[in-house]
Design a protein around this motif. Structure first.
Motif, PDB file in Angstrom:
ATOM      1  N   GLY A 138       0.842  -1.192   0.000  1.00 32.74           N
ATOM      2  CA  GLY A 138       0.000   0.000   0.000  1.00 32.74           C
ATOM      3  C   GLY A 138       0.874   1.237   0.000  1.00 32.74           C
ATOM      4  N   PRO A 139       0.263   2.406  -0.179  1.00 33.00           N
ATOM      5  CA  PRO A 139       1.058   3.643  -0.249  1.00 33.00           C
ATOM      6  C   PRO A 139       1.644   4.048   1.103  1.00 33.00           C
ATOM      7  CG  PRO A 139      -1.284   4.152  -0.283  1.00 33.00           C
ATOM      8  CD  PRO A 139      -1.169   2.651  -0.342  1.00 33.00           C
ATOM      9  N   ALA A 140       2.704   4.852   1.028  1.00 33.61           N
ATOM     10  CA  ALA A 140       3.235   5.469   2.238  1.00 33.61           C
ATOM     11  C   ALA A 140       2.166   6.406   2.788  1.00 33.61           C
ATOM     12  CB  ALA A 140       4.504   6.250   1.914  1.00 33.61           C
ATOM     13  N   LEU A 141       2.095   6.512   4.115  1.00 40.41           N
ATOM     14  CA  LEU A 141       1.111   7.383   4.760  1.00 40.41           C
ATOM     15  C   LEU A 141       1.737   8.661   5.291  1.00 40.41           C
ATOM     16  CD1 LEU A 141      -0.824   4.611   6.687  1.00 40.41           C
ATOM     17  CD2 LEU A 141      -1.425   5.667   4.497  1.00 40.41           C
ATOM     18  N   MET A 142       3.051   8.639   5.514  1.00 35.49           N
ATOM     19  CA  MET A 142       3.744   9.817   6.026  1.00 35.49           C
ATOM     20  C   MET A 142       3.590  10.963   5.024  1.00 35.49           C
ATOM     21  SD  MET A 142       7.709  10.113   7.336  1.00 35.49           S
ATOM     22  CE  MET A 142       8.429   9.711   5.747  1.00 35.49           C
ATOM     23  N   THR A 171      -7.301  14.273   2.662  1.00 34.60           N
ATOM     24  CA  THR A 171      -8.099  14.885   3.722  1.00 34.60           C
ATOM     25  C   THR A 171      -8.478  13.839   4.765  1.00 34.60           C
ATOM     26  OG1 THR A 171     -10.201  14.415   2.649  1.00 34.60           O
ATOM     27  CG2 THR A 171      -9.106  16.508   2.059  1.00 34.60           C
ATOM     28  N   ASP A 172      -8.862  14.315   5.943  1.00 35.48           N
ATOM     29  CA  ASP A 172      -9.318  13.404   6.992  1.00 35.48           C
ATOM     30  C   ASP A 172     -10.553  12.628   6.535  1.00 35.48           C
ATOM     31  OD1 ASP A 172      -7.258  14.362   8.528  1.00 35.48           O
ATOM     32  OD2 ASP A 172      -8.534  15.435   9.950  1.00 35.48           O
ATOM     33  N   ILE A 173     -11.425  13.289   5.794  1.00 35.98           N
ATOM     34  CA  ILE A 173     -12.628  12.604   5.297  1.00 35.98           C
ATOM     35  C   ILE A 173     -12.230  11.478   4.344  1.00 35.98           C
ATOM     36  CG2 ILE A 173     -14.693  12.891   3.860  1.00 35.98           C
ATOM     37  CD1 ILE A 173     -14.941  15.724   5.139  1.00 35.98           C
ATOM     38  N   PHE A 174     -11.272  11.736   3.456  1.00 35.63           N
ATOM     39  CA  PHE A 174     -10.798  10.694   2.555  1.00 35.63           C
ATOM     40  C   PHE A 174     -10.216   9.530   3.360  1.00 35.63           C
ATOM     41  CE2 PHE A 174      -7.669   8.354   0.215  1.00 35.63           C
ATOM     42  CZ  PHE A 174      -8.247   8.155  -1.033  1.00 35.63           C
ATOM     43  N   LEU A 175      -9.335   9.863   4.315  1.00 35.79           N
ATOM     44  CA  LEU A 175      -8.700   8.808   5.122  1.00 35.79           C
ATOM     45  C   LEU A 175      -9.746   7.986   5.865  1.00 35.79           C
ATOM     46  CD1 LEU A 175      -5.692  10.814   6.617  1.00 35.79           C
ATOM     47  CD2 LEU A 175      -5.595   9.108   4.785  1.00 35.79           C
ATOM     48  N   ALA A 176     -10.693   8.666   6.497  1.00 33.19           N
ATOM     49  CA  ALA A 176     -11.726   7.966   7.270  1.00 33.19           C
ATOM     50  C   ALA A 176     -12.546   7.049   6.370  1.00 33.19           C
ATOM     51  CB  ALA A 176     -12.638   8.977   7.965  1.00 33.19           C
ATOM     52  N   THR A 177     -12.943   7.556   5.210  1.00 36.28           N
ATOM     53  CA  THR A 177     -13.754   6.764   4.284  1.00 36.28           C
ATOM     54  C   THR A 177     -12.981   5.550   3.794  1.00 36.28           C
ATOM     55  OG1 THR A 177     -14.947   8.750   3.618  1.00 36.28           O
ATOM     56  CG2 THR A 177     -15.082   6.863   2.129  1.00 36.28           C
ATOM     57  N   ARG A 178     -11.697   5.744   3.448  1.00 33.86           N
ATOM     58  CA  ARG A 178     -10.892   4.631   2.944  1.00 33.86           C
ATOM     59  C   ARG A 178     -10.666   3.587   4.045  1.00 33.86           C
ATOM     60  NH1 ARG A 178      -7.892   4.363  -1.623  1.00 33.86           N
ATOM     61  NH2 ARG A 178      -9.865   5.166  -2.383  1.00 33.86           N
ATOM     62  N   MET A 181     -12.559   2.970   6.688  1.00 31.27           N
ATOM     63  CA  MET A 181     -13.808   2.309   7.052  1.00 31.27           C
ATOM     64  C   MET A 181     -14.366   1.439   5.927  1.00 31.27           C
ATOM     65  SD  MET A 181     -13.932   3.135  10.144  1.00 31.27           S
ATOM     66  CE  MET A 181     -15.513   2.952  10.948  1.00 31.27           C
ATOM     67  N   ASN A 182     -14.271   1.911   4.677  1.00 30.92           N
ATOM     68  CA  ASN A 182     -14.901   1.219   3.551  1.00 30.92           C
ATOM     69  C   ASN A 182     -13.931   0.410   2.710  1.00 30.92           C
ATOM     70  OD1 ASN A 182     -17.305   2.467   4.312  1.00 30.92           O
ATOM     71  ND2 ASN A 182     -16.991   4.177   2.930  1.00 30.92           N
ATOM     72  N   GLY A 183     -12.625   0.663   2.855  1.00 31.40           N
ATOM     73  CA  GLY A 183     -11.635  -0.032   2.043  1.00 31.40           C
ATOM     74  C   GLY A 183     -11.680   0.400   0.591  1.00 31.40           C
ATOM     75  N   LYS A 184     -10.960  -0.350  -0.233  1.00 31.77           N
ATOM     76  CA  LYS A 184     -10.941  -0.121  -1.676  1.00 31.77           C
ATOM     77  C   LYS A 184     -10.870  -1.489  -2.328  1.00 31.77           C
ATOM     78  CE  LYS A 184      -8.355   2.090  -5.400  1.00 31.77           C
ATOM     79  NZ  LYS A 184      -7.103   2.763  -5.757  1.00 31.77           N
ATOM     80  N   ALA A 185     -11.817  -1.774  -3.183  1.00 32.51           N
ATOM     81  CA  ALA A 185     -11.912  -3.097  -3.793  1.00 32.51           C
ATOM     82  C   ALA A 185     -10.583  -3.512  -4.418  1.00 32.51           C
ATOM     83  CB  ALA A 185     -13.012  -3.109  -4.849  1.00 32.51           C
ATOM     84  N   GLY A 186     -10.131  -4.689  -4.063  1.00 37.72           N
ATOM     85  CA  GLY A 186      -8.919  -5.238  -4.648  1.00 37.72           C
ATOM     86  C   GLY A 186      -7.626  -4.728  -4.050  1.00 37.72           C
TER      87      GLY A 186
END
Length: 87
Positions: A34-38, A43-50, A52-57
């Motif tokens: 997966g990508p580096a997080l540093m 955005t926080d909304i993007f991070l929270a959504t990803r 909680m919901n993940g990304k297919a595959g």
């Protein structure tokens, strides 16, 4: 901000305990499966959504595993990641 008030120390434990480092290597400092997080520009909304919901595959959903406080702690940890050996 709906995702403020998290504790980065608790977030680091959540990161470790949920296997996040399997894909986000070096405790999120470097890309792996997966990508580096540093230094993320997401955005926080993007991070929270990803988270909680993940990304297919590519990323599992953790929505069933984390409550709101744990999610806030995890986001606080992501924003606190610094290069190895720095405070």
């Amino acid at each position: 901000d709906a995702y403020s008030g998290g504790d980065p120390k608790r977030g680091e434990e959540i990161f470790s305990n949920n296997g996040c480092g399997w894909c986000h290597e070096g405790m999120g400092r470097q890309a792996g499966r997966g990508p580096a997080l540093m230094d993320t520009k997401r955005t926080d909304i993007f991070l929270a959504t990803r988270i909680m919901n993940g990304k297919a595959g590519s990323m599992p959903a953790f929505g069933g595993n984390l409550d709101d406080q744990q999610l806030n702690d995890l986001i606080a940890f992501i924003h606190s990641i610094k290069p190895e050996g720095t405070q």
